[in-house]
Motif scaffolding. Structure first.
Motif, PDB file in Angstrom:
ATOM      1  N   SER A 293      -0.702 -26.771  30.036  1.00  0.00           N
ATOM      2  CA  SER A 293       0.410 -25.630  29.882  1.00  0.00           C
ATOM      3  C   SER A 293       0.764 -25.126  28.406  1.00  0.00           C
ATOM      4  O   SER A 293       1.021 -24.151  28.254  1.00  0.00           O
ATOM      5  CB  SER A 293       1.775 -26.226  30.445  1.00  0.00           C
TER       6      SER A 293
ATOM      7  N   GLN B 246       4.384 -22.405  34.252  1.00  0.00           N
ATOM      8  CA  GLN B 246       4.547 -23.245  35.588  1.00  0.00           C
ATOM      9  C   GLN B 246       5.759 -23.488  36.202  1.00  0.00           C
ATOM     10  O   GLN B 246       5.630 -23.613  37.313  1.00  0.00           O
ATOM     11  CB  GLN B 246       4.085 -24.809  35.099  1.00  0.00           C
TER      12      GLN B 246
ATOM     13  N   ASP C 114      -0.570 -20.461  35.350  1.00  0.00           N
ATOM     14  CA  ASP C 114      -0.304 -21.901  35.281  1.00  0.00           C
ATOM     15  C   ASP C 114       0.057 -22.404  36.625  1.00  0.00           C
ATOM     16  O   ASP C 114       1.075 -22.237  37.088  1.00  0.00           O
ATOM     17  CB  ASP C 114       0.570 -22.130  34.164  1.00  0.00           C
ATOM     18  N   GLU C 115      -0.875 -22.939  37.189  1.00  0.00           N
ATOM     19  CA  GLU C 115      -0.852 -23.561  38.524  1.00  0.00           C
ATOM     20  C   GLU C 115      -0.240 -22.378  39.512  1.00  0.00           C
ATOM     21  O   GLU C 115       0.678 -22.691  40.330  1.00  0.00           O
ATOM     22  CB  GLU C 115       0.095 -24.539  38.720  1.00  0.00           C
TER      23      GLU C 115
HETATM   24 MG   LIG Z   1       1.384 -28.062  33.166  1.00  0.00          MG
END
Ligand SMILES: [Mg+2]
Ligand SMILES: Nc1ncnc2c1ncn2[C@@H]1O[C@H](COP(=O)(O)OP(=O)(O)OP(=O)(O)O)[C@@H](O)[C@H]1O
Length: 267
Positions: A43, A84, A164-165
């Motif tokens: 991240s 995230q 991010d994810e």
């Molecule tokens: Mg992360």
């Protein structure tokens, strides 16, 4: 010359150094997936790529210029970041939040337009949140909220996306839906995508380029998953012993963690 690259980065929060001497180039038009253990700096790297975090050394280059030299609206016109975790302003509706993705394209002379409306409606349909338009973001489920944030980033209409994810909180069908949408943006629309994923098997299926980070933000390997993902790499990066077999659907690497001996079902 690639649109996005990081050169000799040191990334730190105050005195805590997360990565040093980190050099990463994102191939244009790739679906790049970053994998690595918790806290290794994924991240943090994405934040540096989006200019949210200033490197203590080195630089990120966007379209040939040091990213710090752009005005922030200009960065937002060139790349979109799905962080995230994000917190929506309280009391905001889904439609209004997604509409905020159009902000970088507006100015004193260019207010809300029919085109903005069209983009917002289209991205809400593509992420499956159109029917939530009037709902409050605060009152959504985790998975619904994740897709709304994705819609907001897509509304920016940048051909460079940092995610991010993007699949956290999503059930397996919605995970595949979101990754298929990413694959379509990459293949059909020529977008360059950089996504952090924890599911290695999905990462191997979707990535055209993979970057495996070790703790300390060290690049352990990069390349096409077929060329780099081995049991040794997984053990090196995650400390997990596994077998790597061919995914029966796609032929890409499929990671099967070794079972505890006592957990094996005897046949
Ligand atoms: Mg992360
Ligand atoms: N705002 C912050 N202030 C101080 N330290 C931070 C901050 N954000 C992250 N860190 C630290 O930096 C390191 C890297 O964090 P980062 O969030 O980049 O990890 P990650 O690889 O994304 O992990 P995860 O898979 O858990 O999301 C961790 O040790 C974390 O504790």
């Amino acid at each position: 010359m690639s649109r996005l690259r990081a050169d000799d980065l040191t990334l730190a929060y105050d005195k805590r150094v997360v990565a040093s001497e980190l050099g990463v180039t994102i191939p244009d038009g790739s679906f790049t997936v970053i994998v690595g253990p918790n806290a290794c700096g994924k991240s943090t790297l994405l934040k540096a790529f989006a200019r949210v975090l200033k490197p203590s050394r080195g630089a990120v280059y966007l379209d040939g210029e040091v990213i710090a030299s752009y005005r922030s609206k200009e960065v937002a016109r060139r790349l979109g970041l799905l962080p995230q975790t994000s917190i929506a302003p309280s009391g905001i509706t889904v439609g209004d939040l997604v509409a905020r993705g159009r902000y970088p394209h507006q100015g004193l002379l260019r207010q809300w337009s029919v085109d903005d409306e069209k983009v917002v409606n289209e991205v809400m349909a593509r992420t499956g949140v159109a029917e939530l338009a009037g709902r409050l973001v605060d009152e959504l489920s985790g998975g619904q909220r994740q897709r709304v944030w994705l819609a907001m980033v897509l509304a920016q209409r940048t051909s460079l996306l940092l995610l991010d994810e993007p699949t956290t909180f999503l059930d397996i069908a919605h995970q595949v839906e979101v990754l298929d949408l990413c694959a379509e943006l990459h293949e059909r629309d020529g977008y360059t995508l950089v996504a952090v994923l924890h599911d290695l098997n999905q990462a191997c299926r979707y990535a055209s380029h993979m970057i495996a980070l070790r703790p300390g933000g060290v690049v352990a390997a990069e390349g096409h998953p077929i060329d780099i993902v081995t049991a040794d790499l997984v053990e090196d990066v995650f400390g997990l012993r596994c077998r790597v077999v061919d995914d029966p659907e796609t032929g890409t690497p499929l990671i099967v963690p070794l079972a505890r001996t006592s957990a094996r079902v005897s046949t």
